[in-house]
Write a protein that holds these residues in place. Structure first.
Motif, mmCIF file in Angstrom:
data_model
loop_
_atom_site.group_PDB
_atom_site.id
_atom_site.type_symbol
_atom_site.label_atom_id
_atom_site.label_comp_id
_atom_site.label_asym_id
_atom_site.label_seq_id
_atom_site.Cartn_x
_atom_site.Cartn_y
_atom_site.Cartn_z
ATOM 1 N N MET A 175 0.866 -1.166 0.000
ATOM 2 C CA MET A 175 0.000 0.000 0.000
ATOM 3 C C MET A 175 0.907 1.222 0.000
ATOM 4 S SD MET A 175 -1.845 2.588 1.040
ATOM 5 C CE MET A 175 -2.052 2.976 2.761
ATOM 6 N N GLU A 176 0.689 2.096 -0.967
ATOM 7 C CA GLU A 176 1.574 3.250 -1.063
ATOM 8 C C GLU A 176 0.837 4.393 -1.741
ATOM 9 O OE1 GLU A 176 4.702 1.453 -3.375
ATOM 10 O OE2 GLU A 176 3.306 0.944 -4.937
ATOM 11 N N SER A 189 -4.279 6.598 -2.640
ATOM 12 C CA SER A 189 -3.767 5.315 -2.122
ATOM 13 C C SER A 189 -3.746 4.276 -3.238
ATOM 14 C CB SER A 189 -4.684 4.765 -1.025
ATOM 15 O OG SER A 189 -5.010 5.743 -0.093
ATOM 16 N N PHE A 190 -2.654 3.577 -3.360
ATOM 17 C CA PHE A 190 -2.528 2.494 -4.342
ATOM 18 C C PHE A 190 -2.309 1.182 -3.615
ATOM 19 C CE2 PHE A 190 -1.767 3.193 -9.018
ATOM 20 C CZ PHE A 190 -2.384 4.437 -9.087
ATOM 21 N N TYR A 191 -3.143 0.199 -3.920
ATOM 22 C CA TYR A 191 -2.991 -1.140 -3.363
ATOM 23 C C TYR A 191 -2.503 -2.059 -4.476
ATOM 24 C CZ TYR A 191 -5.377 0.413 0.840
ATOM 25 O OH TYR A 191 -5.688 1.056 2.005
ATOM 26 N N SER A 192 -1.343 -2.702 -4.272
ATOM 27 C CA SER A 192 -0.735 -3.492 -5.342
ATOM 28 C C SER A 192 -0.328 -4.880 -4.859
ATOM 29 C CB SER A 192 0.512 -2.798 -5.879
ATOM 30 O OG SER A 192 0.192 -1.477 -6.248
ATOM 31 N N ALA A 193 -0.222 -5.807 -5.813
ATOM 32 C CA ALA A 193 0.204 -7.168 -5.504
ATOM 33 C C ALA A 193 1.670 -7.181 -5.082
ATOM 34 C CB ALA A 193 0.024 -8.048 -6.741
ATOM 35 N N LEU A 266 -3.623 -1.983 -14.865
ATOM 36 C CA LEU A 266 -3.465 -1.655 -13.438
ATOM 37 C C LEU A 266 -4.463 -0.597 -12.982
ATOM 38 C CD1 LEU A 266 0.446 -1.313 -13.456
ATOM 39 C CD2 LEU A 266 -0.866 -3.275 -12.661
ATOM 40 N N ASN A 267 -5.221 -0.068 -13.905
ATOM 41 C CA ASN A 267 -6.098 1.057 -13.603
ATOM 42 C C ASN A 267 -7.489 0.583 -13.181
ATOM 43 O OD1 ASN A 267 -7.292 3.581 -13.500
ATOM 44 N ND2 ASN A 267 -7.599 3.713 -15.721
ATOM 45 N N HIS A 268 -7.702 0.494 -11.857
ATOM 46 C CA HIS A 268 -9.001 0.071 -11.344
ATOM 47 C C HIS A 268 -9.404 1.009 -10.212
ATOM 48 C CE1 HIS A 268 -8.465 -3.545 -13.728
ATOM 49 N NE2 HIS A 268 -7.256 -3.657 -13.188
ATOM 50 N N PRO A 269 -9.960 2.156 -10.573
ATOM 51 C CA PRO A 269 -10.284 3.140 -9.539
ATOM 52 C C PRO A 269 -11.346 2.625 -8.573
ATOM 53 C CG PRO A 269 -10.921 3.925 -11.756
ATOM 54 C CD PRO A 269 -10.321 2.586 -11.929
ATOM 55 N N ALA A 299 -8.891 5.537 -4.175
ATOM 56 C CA ALA A 299 -7.835 4.521 -4.125
ATOM 57 C C ALA A 299 -7.781 3.823 -5.470
ATOM 58 C CB ALA A 299 -8.124 3.510 -3.017
ATOM 59 N N ASN A 300 -6.715 3.080 -5.701
ATOM 60 C CA ASN A 300 -6.620 2.250 -6.896
ATOM 61 C C ASN A 300 -6.294 0.823 -6.470
ATOM 62 O OD1 ASN A 300 -6.484 2.098 -9.918
ATOM 63 N ND2 ASN A 300 -4.471 1.269 -9.401
#
Ligand SMILES: [Zn+2]
Length: 697
Positions: A175-176, A189-193, A266-269, A299-300
């Motif tokens: 999360m960043e 906020s970006f949530y990533s694998a 990667l774009n999923h608002p 967030a994304n």
């Protein structure tokens, strides 16, 4: 974090790139350390165009890479502690020696030290004190191991994970902060694998014999690390299997590195509330509260499929298995210089030796110098720049950048495949590019970071907490386009598509890539091509999807988009056909952005240099050291790529690096430029002249 040893020229080092290109990471670099006093003697003269490296017995029209680099190969056998060694490593080694001197000086306790000198100096001294670190053993990490051991239920996981993320443990997801894809002026906020111990997801899914063996070696490595952390053998073996099972599930639900290159994937608002509803078994509210992250707002969700799997995984995995997985990622995160050498050596053995072929661990001072550069790069970099990057150098670098931007302007005018409408938009974007050269205008403020001499592990924890807090504080605030994502001494560069800026650290504007003692033919062939490379990233298959303000917004007509893709496909086919190591072909789609940037960058630099040469009425037939100016331009280009690479590293690179190996960054690129063949009077049938050259920009 598992960067390749030599992957110069990045697109953004942040989210989009998927991995931090160019940083040395765990791969071992460097040769035996000369003492500070011997530096002057040991430093070779590094030249941008170096005729002594040329092998005249090779036909330049047959293999230009060998022709330009054979002399260098003879002079530079691959050192035991390197996975690859090239001209970038040559300069990195030199820069690192310079940083070492700065750090050794700062490490001497003195009341006159500045606050930053105290921090970098004491951190260096703490890192170098192996005796103290070995004596403490795992004790400094025990409070964190105890926290994980105390995890009793799934309800407690969110708060624990938030804490582990705050100290740099890459478990499960990331999360960043990041700029909003739709609105580049805001930070959300970006949530990533995340959460894998092998370099990337395909390591878990490939079925060839080598990959199967690497997975077995990885499980063995995880087991050894558990044993070093005090677990009995049988338990360690069981826990290592658990780690592999959990990571394999996460990997299978993650996008491939090629899929991650397309920002549309990667774009999923969403917003924090929306993501909370998806995570039915993991309280996002508890996670953000414990991590001091925003509890609401945009967030994304970069990988919805991954988060769905994560949600299912935490619900159906016994809590003791989750504890094993977290314990492994804690050990891995701290397996560097702050724990006993036995742990660091085991870590090196798997990531540098087994995966990439290094034969010897690099010297302690090198690891510690790299550590401070990663942790407090702008405190160290400020001292570096003051000594090694005078304002006149910065001015010259800027002038070169402007000249290449001008060349691109003209190049766009001349494109026969692009409509006038799209050309206007392309030029708007080009004219908006911000040029960042050398170092930031405003240095990072480290005043809130506490560094305690003698507390290596505590320092690492505090650095991580400082970085995470700094990152999360950006959410909801205006974007700071002056921020840098590489430190000033770095031998690399990047383009940031969401900020539409090019970034060239001071550490790169040095021989053998740039020298004010050499002429334009050499400097444009070498550094000019890099400037063009970064600029072209704004218009490669990934960068072209962003508009001039960094929004993910299509500015192309349908017809132009099709024409671009057709041209790009030529390069995909060209690189797909290359078998870099027996059985492993390059991945044309993964490397497309870099290949486009290599070809476009060299072409733009050639145009800019030709303009300069014309204006100066340069005599193109006048030879220097036996070579015409245009021949020296191409040789300088090729000589930046002279690199020796171990087969293991070459294999990793061919499978997962978005950059093609150096030989192809030279020969394949030049085969597509008929101007090169003309300079060396190559026949049309020569291997170095393509009969159907690819060209986009
Ligand atoms: Zn690049």
């Amino acid at each position: 974090m598992f960067a390749f040893a030599n992957a110069p020229f990045c697109t953004s080092t942040r989210l989009i790139a998927g991995f931090a290109c160019g940083l040395a990471g765990i791969a071992a670099l460097g040769q035996n350390a000369p003492s500070a006093a011997a530096i002057k003697v040991a430093t070779p003269e590094l030249r941008v165009f170096d005729p002594s490296l040329i092998d005249a017995t090779v036909d330049p029209c047959k293999n230009f890479y060998r022709y330009s680099c054979n002399g260098w190969f003879k002079r530079n056998p691959l050192p035991a502690d390197q996975t690859s060694y090239g001209r970038f490593t040559e300069l990195e080694e030199l820069n690192r020696l310079q940083l070492k001197q700065i750090l050794e000086q700062a490490a001497v306790p003195s009341p006159t030290r500045t606050a930053n000198e105290q921090k970098i100096g004491d951190e260096y001294a703490s890192c170098m004190d192996v005796t103290a670190i070995d004596k403490l053993g795992l004790a400094p990490l025990q409070p964190e191991l105890d926290r994980i051991a105390a995890l009793k239920s799934l309800a407690e996981l969110p708060a624990l994970l938030a804490h582990l993320h705050s100290i740099g443990v890459n478990a499960f997801f990331r999360m960043e902060s990041n700029q909003d894809f739709a609105d580049a002026t805001t930070v959300i906020s970006f949530y990533s694998a995340d959460g894998l111990g092998l370099p990337e997801r395909d390591y878990y899914t490939r079925t060839d014999a080598k990959s199967v063996e690497q997975r077995q070696q990885y499980v063995e490595h995880v087991k050894k690390m558990f044993v070093l952390a005090g677990e009995p053998d049988a338990q360690a073996a069981k826990d290592a299997d658990t780690v592999m099972a959990i990571e394999t599930r996460l990997a299978k639900a993650s996008l491939t590195i090629t899929e991650r290159r397309d920002p549309r994937n990667l774009n999923h608002p969403t917003d924090v509330a929306g993501l909370s509803k998806e995570l039915t078994h993991f309280s996002l509210a508890d996670y953000v509260a414990a991590g001091h992250a925003p509890a609401s707002g945009k967030a994304n969700d970069s990988e919805p499929k991954f988060f769905a799997e994560f949600n299912a995984l935490v619900a159906d995995t016994p809590i003791d298995q989750i504890r094993s997985y977290l314990r492994w990622h804690l050990l891995q995160a701290y397996a560097g210089t702050s724990l006993p050498e036995s742990i660091e050596t085991e870590n090196w053995n798997f990531y540098a030796h087994i995966l990439n072929g290094a034969e010897k661990q690099q010297e302690r001072w090198k690891r510690c110098t790299s550590l401070i550069d990663r942790e407090m790069g702008e405190a160290l970099g400020q001292a570096y720049v003051a000594k090694y990057f005078p304002p006149a150098e910065k001015q010259k670098a800027l002038q070169m950048t402007l000249a290449i931007e001008q060349a691109m302007d003209k190049d766009i005018d001349g494109l026969d495949w692009m409509s006038a409408e799209t050309k206007v938009k392309a030029k708007e974007k080009l004219h908006t590019v911000m040029n960042k050269i050398g170092y930031p205008d405003k240095w990072r403020d480290y005043s809130k970071l506490e560094i305690v001499r003698g507390d290596a592990l505590g320092n690492q924890e505090r650095v991580e907490q400082f970085d995470v807090a700094r990152d999360l504080a950006k959410i909801g605030k205006p974007v700071d386009k002056g921020e840098w994502f590489m430190s000033p001494p770095t031998v690399n560069a990047y383009y940031d598509p969401q900020q539409n800026n090019v970034n060239f650290p001071a550490g790169y504007f040095q021989p053998p890539f740039f020298s004010d003692k050499e002429d334009d033919a050499a400097n444009y062939g070498d550094m000019g091509s890099t400037i063009g490379h970064e600029l072209t990233h704004g218009f490669d298959d990934e960068g072209r999807q962003y508009d001039k303000d960094g929004n993910l917004r299509n500015w192309w007509t349908k017809d132009d988009e099709q024409k671009f893709s057709d041209r790009a496909d030529c390069m995909v086919r060209q690189y797909d056909a290359i078998e870099a190591v027996p059985g492993v072909h390059l991945n044309g789609k993964l490397t497309l952005g870099e290949n486009l940037a290599d070809l476009g960058g060299l072409w733009l630099s050639w145009l800019a240099w030709m303009d300069k040469a014309d204006a100066a009425h340069l005599d193109m037939s006048a030879k220097t050291g036996g070579y015409t100016p245009d021949q020296r331009f191409w040789i300088a280009y090729a000589q930046q790529w002279c690199t020796q690479t171990r087969p293991e590293q070459l294999r990793s690179q061919a499978q997962g690096d978005p950059h093609a190996p150096d030989e192809y960054r030279t020969n394949t690129v030049l085969q597509d430029l008929p101007e090169f063949g003309k300079s060396f009077s190559c026949k049309k049938t020569s291997p170095m002249v393509s009969d159907k050259p690819c060209r986009v920009w």
